[in-house]
Write a protein that holds these residues in place. Structure first.
Motif, PDB file in Angstrom:
ATOM      1  N   GLY A 179       0.867  -1.193   0.000  1.00  0.00           N
ATOM      2  CA  GLY A 179       0.000   0.000   0.000  1.00  0.00           C
ATOM      3  C   GLY A 179       0.891   1.226   0.000  1.00  0.00           C
ATOM      4  O   GLY A 179       0.720   2.168   0.771  1.00  0.00           O
ATOM      5  N   ASP A 181       0.610  -1.366  -4.804  1.00  0.00           N
ATOM      6  CA  ASP A 181      -0.560  -0.550  -4.464  1.00  0.00           C
ATOM      7  C   ASP A 181      -1.609  -0.717  -5.562  1.00  0.00           C
ATOM      8  O   ASP A 181      -1.279  -1.004  -6.716  1.00  0.00           O
ATOM      9  CB  ASP A 181      -0.175   0.932  -4.354  1.00  0.00           C
ATOM     10  CG  ASP A 181      -1.176   1.740  -3.537  1.00  0.00           C
ATOM     11  OD1 ASP A 181      -0.819   2.176  -2.434  1.00  0.00           O
ATOM     12  OD2 ASP A 181      -2.317   1.933  -4.001  1.00  0.00           O
ATOM     13  N   ASN A 210      -3.671   1.792  -6.429  1.00  0.00           N
ATOM     14  CA  ASN A 210      -4.033   3.100  -6.991  1.00  0.00           C
ATOM     15  C   ASN A 210      -3.041   3.546  -8.074  1.00  0.00           C
ATOM     16  O   ASN A 210      -1.871   3.826  -7.773  1.00  0.00           O
ATOM     17  CB  ASN A 210      -4.079   4.127  -5.847  1.00  0.00           C
ATOM     18  CG  ASN A 210      -4.625   5.461  -6.298  1.00  0.00           C
ATOM     19  OD1 ASN A 210      -4.141   6.042  -7.259  1.00  0.00           O
ATOM     20  ND2 ASN A 210      -5.641   5.932  -5.615  1.00  0.00           N
ATOM     21  N   GLY A 238      -1.730  -3.380  -8.082  1.00  0.00           N
ATOM     22  CA  GLY A 238      -2.718  -4.431  -7.878  1.00  0.00           C
ATOM     23  C   GLY A 238      -3.255  -4.440  -6.476  1.00  0.00           C
ATOM     24  O   GLY A 238      -2.752  -3.751  -5.583  1.00  0.00           O
TER      25      GLY A 238
HETATM   26  C1  SAM Z   1      -3.404   6.503   3.132  1.00  0.00           C
HETATM   27  S1  SAM Z   1      -2.587   5.835   1.770  1.00  0.00           S
HETATM   28  C2  SAM Z   1      -0.949   5.582   2.432  1.00  0.00           C
HETATM   29  C3  SAM Z   1       0.079   5.547   1.384  1.00  0.00           C
HETATM   30  C4  SAM Z   1       1.511   5.379   1.872  1.00  0.00           C
HETATM   31  N1  SAM Z   1       1.741   4.090   2.447  1.00  0.00           N
HETATM   32  C5  SAM Z   1       1.861   6.481   2.840  1.00  0.00           C
HETATM   33  O1  SAM Z   1       2.169   6.188   3.998  1.00  0.00           O
HETATM   34  O2  SAM Z   1       1.854   7.650   2.434  1.00  0.00           O
HETATM   35  C6  SAM Z   1      -3.198   4.181   1.687  1.00  0.00           C
HETATM   36  C7  SAM Z   1      -2.709   3.435   0.488  1.00  0.00           C
HETATM   37  O3  SAM Z   1      -3.145   2.079   0.570  1.00  0.00           O
HETATM   38  C8  SAM Z   1      -3.559   1.684  -0.712  1.00  0.00           C
HETATM   39  N2  SAM Z   1      -4.523   0.572  -0.583  1.00  0.00           N
HETATM   40  C9  SAM Z   1      -5.662   0.554   0.148  1.00  0.00           C
HETATM   41  N3  SAM Z   1      -6.278  -0.632   0.033  1.00  0.00           N
HETATM   42  C10 SAM Z   1      -5.525  -1.381  -0.810  1.00  0.00           C
HETATM   43  C11 SAM Z   1      -5.626  -2.694  -1.317  1.00  0.00           C
HETATM   44  N4  SAM Z   1      -6.635  -3.508  -0.980  1.00  0.00           N
HETATM   45  N5  SAM Z   1      -4.671  -3.143  -2.146  1.00  0.00           N
HETATM   46  C12 SAM Z   1      -3.622  -2.340  -2.491  1.00  0.00           C
HETATM   47  N6  SAM Z   1      -3.459  -1.101  -2.034  1.00  0.00           N
HETATM   48  C13 SAM Z   1      -4.405  -0.609  -1.206  1.00  0.00           C
HETATM   49  C14 SAM Z   1      -4.198   2.906  -1.319  1.00  0.00           C
HETATM   50  O4  SAM Z   1      -4.299   2.829  -2.715  1.00  0.00           O
HETATM   51  C15 SAM Z   1      -3.246   3.986  -0.817  1.00  0.00           C
HETATM   52  O5  SAM Z   1      -2.191   4.203  -1.695  1.00  0.00           O
END
Ligand code: SAM
Length: 322
Positions: free
Chosen positions: A90, A114, A116, A141
């Motif tokens: 993520g 991730d 997104n 993914g």
């Molecule tokens: C609040 S952001 C945090 C991003 C980064 N880790 C940071 O600390 O700045 C949460 C991240 O988790 C990813 N995410 C949430 N659910 C996910 C999933 N089921 N699979 C992959 N990525 C996911 C989102 O796309 C997002 O980029």
């Protein structure tokens, strides 16, 4: 100790992306994203390059500071830990990867994943000119599917991520991340009661699977804190001018509240107590709330114990102390 402020290389990369980007547009997008988070939503609303940049501008300095503070605490307990590979689950704009690269000069392989695409594209744009990070691999993914395909890593990090998935998914993801952890798994969450509850649930689950806490807890037992109390920490960081404009902030710093746990495959050798709140210093004594190997303790260090008092005066919330 690594500085909680963004490294110069990352600041420059962000500034480069911000050139020609309207601050009022960023402020509007960032306010919408923040509202979504406050209302319990996730990063799903981040769809465009401008959204991703607004997110990074508003939140990346604070999540970077929280991950760095957690890594600093881990390194204090495990000064010999020199991971070669990192898996950032993520990863979003790559915040935890940048923090880990700063904290561990030993890191050579960086794998990010991730769901997104806008955040992934921003992350890849930010590392283009970085000597250490330009060759990162970044899988797009859903976490569980992407993790199943990932190689194991010495250090696995999930920063501000698990709160975006359901409780059942968190349980599966915790086990999968642990499976991919060769040495240490670090999970960081917002320092709210809900963020703490997620950390505690994951901690209990993985201890039952053989994990050992490296930080912040000096034990692998049950957390001694009872609601409405919860374990969390605070990290101060500088605000850039752009950040102040986007957030409409008046002071040049912010305090990020966070909760975390670092779990290792092997038990740690040292178990210092952890300071759980800013100690109260008076002319008579220092009173500190500590988590110790024997549970919660309110330690009073009287002024007449000169050397101990002098060192207790320097204790800060989050410190490991003997
Ligand atoms: C609040 S952001 C945090 C991003 C980064 N880790 C940071 O600390 O700045 C949460 C991240 O988790 C990813 N995410 C949430 N659910 C996910 C999933 N089921 N699979 C992959 N990525 C996911 C989102 O796309 C997002 O980029």
């Amino acid at each position: 100790m690594t500085s909680p402020d963004l490294p110069a290389e990352l600041k420059a990369a962000l500034d480069g992306k911000l050139r020609g980007f309207s601050r009022s547009d960023a402020a509007g997008r960032s306010a919408t994203i923040s509202k979504t988070y406050r209302d319990g939503g996730g990063s799903g609303g981040i769809r465009s390059e401008a959204d991703a940049l607004a997110y990074a501008l508003a939140r990346m300095p604070a999540t970077y500071a929280a991950v760095t503070a957690s890594l600093n605490a881990l390194i204090e307990i495990r000064p010999d830990f020199a991971p070669k590979s990192l898996l950032d689950v993520g990863a979003g704009p790559g915040t935890a990867t940048w923090a880990a690269a700063e904290a561990f000069p030993s890191l050579q392989d960086f794998a990010l994943l991730d769901a997104n695409e806008a955040l992934r594209a921003l992350a890849l744009g930010l590392v283009t000119d970085s000597f250490r990070l330009r060759d990162v691999s970044y899988e797009r993914g859903e976490a569980r599917t992407a993790l199943a395909k990932s190689d194991a890593a010495d250090l696995v990090v999930a920063s501000y991520m698990i709160g975006e998935i359901s409780d059942a998914e968190q349980r599966t993801l915790a086990e999968l991340m642990w499976e991919k952890t060769r040495d240490t798994l670090l999970v960081v969450e917002p320092g709210t009661p809900a963020g703490y509850a997620r950390i505690i649930a994951l901690r209990e689950r993985l201890i039952a699977m053989g994990a050992h806490v490296a930080a912040p807890c000096p034990h692998d037992g049950q957390c001694p804190l009872q609601p409405p109390d919860w374990c969390h920490f605070s990290q101060r960081l500088q605000r850039s001018r752009a950040h102040m404009q986007v957030k409409g902030a008046e002071v040049p710093f912010e305090d990020e509240r966070f909760a975390y746990v670092a779990l290792g495959r092997a038990p740690v050798a040292q178990r210092p107590a952890r300071v759980l709140a800013q100690p109260v210093v008076s002319k008579i004594e220092v009173t500190a709330k500590l988590c110790t190997t024997d549970g919660l303790a309110f330690r009073k260090v009287p002024r007449r114990a000169k050397t101990d008092y002098a060192s207790a005066r320097r204790w800060r919330w989050g410190d490991a102390v003997n």
